[in-house]
Motif scaffolding. Structure first.
Motif, PDB file in Angstrom:
ATOM      1  N   VAL A 127       0.804  -1.114   0.019  1.00 27.58           N
ATOM      2  CA  VAL A 127       0.036  -0.039   0.034  1.00 27.58           C
ATOM      3  C   VAL A 127       0.758   1.191  -0.063  1.00 27.58           C
ATOM      4  CG1 VAL A 127      -2.121  -1.226   1.197  1.00 27.58           C
ATOM      5  CG2 VAL A 127      -0.344   0.236   2.608  1.00 27.58           C
ATOM      6  N   GLY A 128       2.233   1.155   0.181  1.00 25.38           N
ATOM      7  CA  GLY A 128       2.838   2.377  -0.078  1.00 25.38           C
ATOM      8  C   GLY A 128       4.580   1.887  -0.100  1.00 25.38           C
ATOM      9  N   GLU A 129       5.414   2.673  -0.689  1.00 23.15           N
ATOM     10  CA  GLU A 129       6.713   2.657  -0.680  1.00 23.15           C
ATOM     11  C   GLU A 129       7.292   3.734  -0.377  1.00 23.15           C
ATOM     12  OE1 GLU A 129       7.159   0.773  -4.541  1.00 23.15           O
ATOM     13  OE2 GLU A 129       7.379  -1.220  -3.937  1.00 23.15           O
ATOM     14  N   ILE A 130       8.417   3.650   0.362  1.00 28.00           N
ATOM     15  CA  ILE A 130       9.228   4.725   0.861  1.00 28.00           C
ATOM     16  C   ILE A 130      10.743   4.473   0.452  1.00 28.00           C
ATOM     17  CG2 ILE A 130      10.053   6.300   2.453  1.00 28.00           C
ATOM     18  CD1 ILE A 130       7.183   5.843   3.775  1.00 28.00           C
ATOM     19  N   ALA A 131      11.372   5.226  -0.624  1.00 26.23           N
ATOM     20  CA  ALA A 131      12.702   5.220  -1.010  1.00 26.23           C
ATOM     21  C   ALA A 131      13.740   5.763   0.149  1.00 26.23           C
ATOM     22  CB  ALA A 131      12.824   5.517  -2.164  1.00 26.23           C
ATOM     23  N   LYS A 132      13.865   5.211   1.276  1.00 25.13           N
ATOM     24  CA  LYS A 132      14.861   5.819   2.594  1.00 25.13           C
ATOM     25  C   LYS A 132      15.240   4.613   3.159  1.00 25.13           C
ATOM     26  CE  LYS A 132      13.449  10.232   2.273  1.00 25.13           C
ATOM     27  NZ  LYS A 132      14.201  11.408   2.157  1.00 25.13           N
ATOM     28  N   ASP A 133      16.451   4.963   3.688  1.00 24.16           N
ATOM     29  CA  ASP A 133      17.259   3.897   4.457  1.00 24.16           C
ATOM     30  C   ASP A 133      17.059   4.178   6.031  1.00 24.16           C
ATOM     31  OD1 ASP A 133      18.698   1.997   5.563  1.00 24.16           O
ATOM     32  OD2 ASP A 133      20.683   2.556   4.813  1.00 24.16           O
ATOM     33  N   PHE A 134      15.868   3.467   6.651  1.00 26.90           N
ATOM     34  CA  PHE A 134      15.636   3.569   8.098  1.00 26.90           C
ATOM     35  C   PHE A 134      15.957   2.509   9.066  1.00 26.90           C
ATOM     36  CE2 PHE A 134      11.694   6.240   7.140  1.00 26.90           C
ATOM     37  CZ  PHE A 134      12.496   7.670   6.723  1.00 26.90           C
ATOM     38  N   THR A 135      16.858   1.578   8.629  1.00 26.03           N
ATOM     39  CA  THR A 135      17.198   0.375   9.291  1.00 26.03           C
ATOM     40  C   THR A 135      17.964   0.669  10.553  1.00 26.03           C
ATOM     41  OG1 THR A 135      19.005  -0.088   7.775  1.00 26.03           O
ATOM     42  CG2 THR A 135      17.101  -1.314   7.412  1.00 26.03           C
ATOM     43  N   ASN A 136      18.950   1.716  10.593  1.00 27.69           N
ATOM     44  CA  ASN A 136      19.652   1.758  11.642  1.00 27.69           C
ATOM     45  C   ASN A 136      18.911   2.844  12.693  1.00 27.69           C
ATOM     46  OD1 ASN A 136      21.621   0.258  11.006  1.00 27.69           O
ATOM     47  ND2 ASN A 136      22.585   1.823   9.703  1.00 27.69           N
ATOM     48  N   HIS A 137      17.657   3.105  12.558  1.00 28.02           N
ATOM     49  CA  HIS A 137      16.902   4.048  13.426  1.00 28.02           C
ATOM     50  C   HIS A 137      15.901   3.170  14.538  1.00 28.02           C
ATOM     51  CE1 HIS A 137      17.872   7.483  11.320  1.00 28.02           C
ATOM     52  NE2 HIS A 137      16.973   7.127  10.193  1.00 28.02           N
ATOM     53  N   PRO A 138      16.077   3.579  15.698  1.00 30.12           N
ATOM     54  CA  PRO A 138      15.096   2.795  16.710  1.00 30.12           C
ATOM     55  C   PRO A 138      13.688   2.859  16.330  1.00 30.12           C
ATOM     56  CG  PRO A 138      16.108   4.758  17.660  1.00 30.12           C
ATOM     57  CD  PRO A 138      16.367   4.860  16.226  1.00 30.12           C
ATOM     58  N   VAL A 139      12.962   1.746  16.679  1.00 26.99           N
ATOM     59  CA  VAL A 139      11.353   1.632  16.102  1.00 26.99           C
ATOM     60  C   VAL A 139      10.752   3.014  16.272  1.00 26.99           C
ATOM     61  CG1 VAL A 139       9.542   0.536  16.537  1.00 26.99           C
ATOM     62  CG2 VAL A 139      11.477  -0.874  16.369  1.00 26.99           C
ATOM     63  N   ASP A 140      10.864   3.594  17.642  1.00 25.50           N
ATOM     64  CA  ASP A 140      10.164   4.801  17.917  1.00 25.50           C
ATOM     65  C   ASP A 140      10.494   6.003  16.827  1.00 25.50           C
ATOM     66  OD1 ASP A 140      12.691   4.981  19.230  1.00 25.50           O
ATOM     67  OD2 ASP A 140      12.115   6.397  20.468  1.00 25.50           O
ATOM     68  N   LYS A 141      11.678   5.922  16.574  1.00 22.39           N
ATOM     69  CA  LYS A 141      11.925   6.902  15.687  1.00 22.39           C
ATOM     70  C   LYS A 141      11.451   6.644  14.244  1.00 22.39           C
ATOM     71  CE  LYS A 141      15.260  10.128  13.639  1.00 22.39           C
ATOM     72  NZ  LYS A 141      15.313  11.468  14.269  1.00 22.39           N
ATOM     73  N   ILE A 142      11.466   5.474  13.740  1.00 21.27           N
ATOM     74  CA  ILE A 142      10.754   4.933  12.639  1.00 21.27           C
ATOM     75  C   ILE A 142       9.196   5.302  12.454  1.00 21.27           C
ATOM     76  CG2 ILE A 142      10.076   3.054  10.982  1.00 21.27           C
ATOM     77  CD1 ILE A 142      12.883   1.729  12.052  1.00 21.27           C
ATOM     78  N   GLU A 143       8.758   5.085  13.777  1.00 20.50           N
ATOM     79  CA  GLU A 143       7.094   5.451  13.852  1.00 20.50           C
ATOM     80  C   GLU A 143       7.027   7.011  13.676  1.00 20.50           C
ATOM     81  OE1 GLU A 143       6.012   4.661  17.773  1.00 20.50           O
ATOM     82  OE2 GLU A 143       6.060   2.459  17.592  1.00 20.50           O
ATOM     83  N   LYS A 144       7.783   7.927  14.192  1.00 16.90           N
ATOM     84  CA  LYS A 144       7.910   9.283  13.900  1.00 16.90           C
ATOM     85  C   LYS A 144       8.087   9.780  12.685  1.00 16.90           C
ATOM     86  CE  LYS A 144       8.673  10.473  18.933  1.00 16.90           C
ATOM     87  NZ  LYS A 144      10.036  10.529  19.673  1.00 16.90           N
ATOM     88  N   LEU A 145       8.953   9.164  11.905  1.00 20.30           N
ATOM     89  CA  LEU A 145       9.431   9.536  10.527  1.00 20.30           C
ATOM     90  C   LEU A 145       8.282   9.044   9.687  1.00 20.30           C
ATOM     91  CD1 LEU A 145      12.959   8.306  10.707  1.00 20.30           C
ATOM     92  CD2 LEU A 145      12.263  10.654  10.258  1.00 20.30           C
ATOM     93  N   LEU A 146       7.694   7.852   9.866  1.00 17.01           N
ATOM     94  CA  LEU A 146       6.436   7.586   9.062  1.00 17.01           C
ATOM     95  C   LEU A 146       5.144   8.144   9.335  1.00 17.01           C
ATOM     96  CD1 LEU A 146       7.374   3.612   8.414  1.00 17.01           C
ATOM     97  CD2 LEU A 146       7.898   5.448   7.072  1.00 17.01           C
ATOM     98  N   ALA A 147       5.043   8.721  10.617  1.00 13.33           N
ATOM     99  CA  ALA A 147       3.553   9.341  10.705  1.00 13.33           C
ATOM    100  C   ALA A 147       3.927  10.796  10.483  1.00 13.33           C
ATOM    101  CB  ALA A 147       3.620   9.267  12.318  1.00 13.33           C
ATOM    102  N   ALA A 148       4.961  11.362  10.104  1.00 11.59           N
ATOM    103  CA  ALA A 148       5.347  12.800   9.679  1.00 11.59           C
ATOM    104  C   ALA A 148       4.502  12.899   8.435  1.00 11.59           C
ATOM    105  CB  ALA A 148       6.691  13.026   9.828  1.00 11.59           C
TER     106      ALA A 148
END
Length: 148
Positions: A127-148
């Motif tokens: 349902v969505g694709e994002i061309a970014k590298d978030f693998t080294n971020h903690p899960v809470d940071k990934i939540e914030k980045l994807l919710a923004a």
């Protein structure tokens, strides 16, 4: 990033060429709560540690010149193979009905490699694709980045 919030129970794959996090949103679109469901990692040392030989040389036709032949980048090849393996895991999960919707987050090159290997059963659930590298971020940071 995404044009709409990530729904409840939607899966999120955050991957690069060496690590993949399978997350599931147990919150809603406004207050996401990603939980780790699976982690896959690949040991992929730098190319200099994988190559065994010097780059090859090839004789140019009819002359005494020799041209260098580009050596295989084993590290990059390992990343591409890992991307294909991850899409195989996605297919098995989709086939078993583990997820109905998934958002894929990966660096552009890995995302492109994964798209080449998507089975229709997986492609229909993306349902969505994002061309970014978030693998080294903690899960809470990934939540914030994807919710923004």
């Amino acid at each position: 990033m995404l044009d709409k919030p990530i729904d409840y129970k939607t899966w999120i794959l955050v991957a690069d060429g060496e690590k993949a996090l399978f997350l599931q949103n147990m919150g809603d679109g406004e207050l996401p709560n990603f939980e780790i469901r699976r982690v896959e990692e690949q040991d992929n040392p730098p190319d200099r540690e994988q190559g065994a030989n010097r780059p090859g040389r090839m004789s140019d036709a009819g002359t005494s010149h020799h041209s260098a032949v580009e050596d295989t980048d084993w590290h990059e090849l390992g990343k591409e193979r890992f991307a294909a393996e991850i899409t195989g895991i996605l297919y098995k999960m989709a086939h078993r009905g583990v997820f109905e919707k998934i958002v894929v987050v990966a660096p552009p090159k890995i995302l492109g490699e994964m798209r080449q290997h998507y089975h229709k059963e997986v492609a229909d659930r993306v349902v969505g694709e994002i061309a970014k590298d978030f693998t080294n971020h903690p899960v809470d940071k990934i939540e914030k980045l994807l919710a923004a």
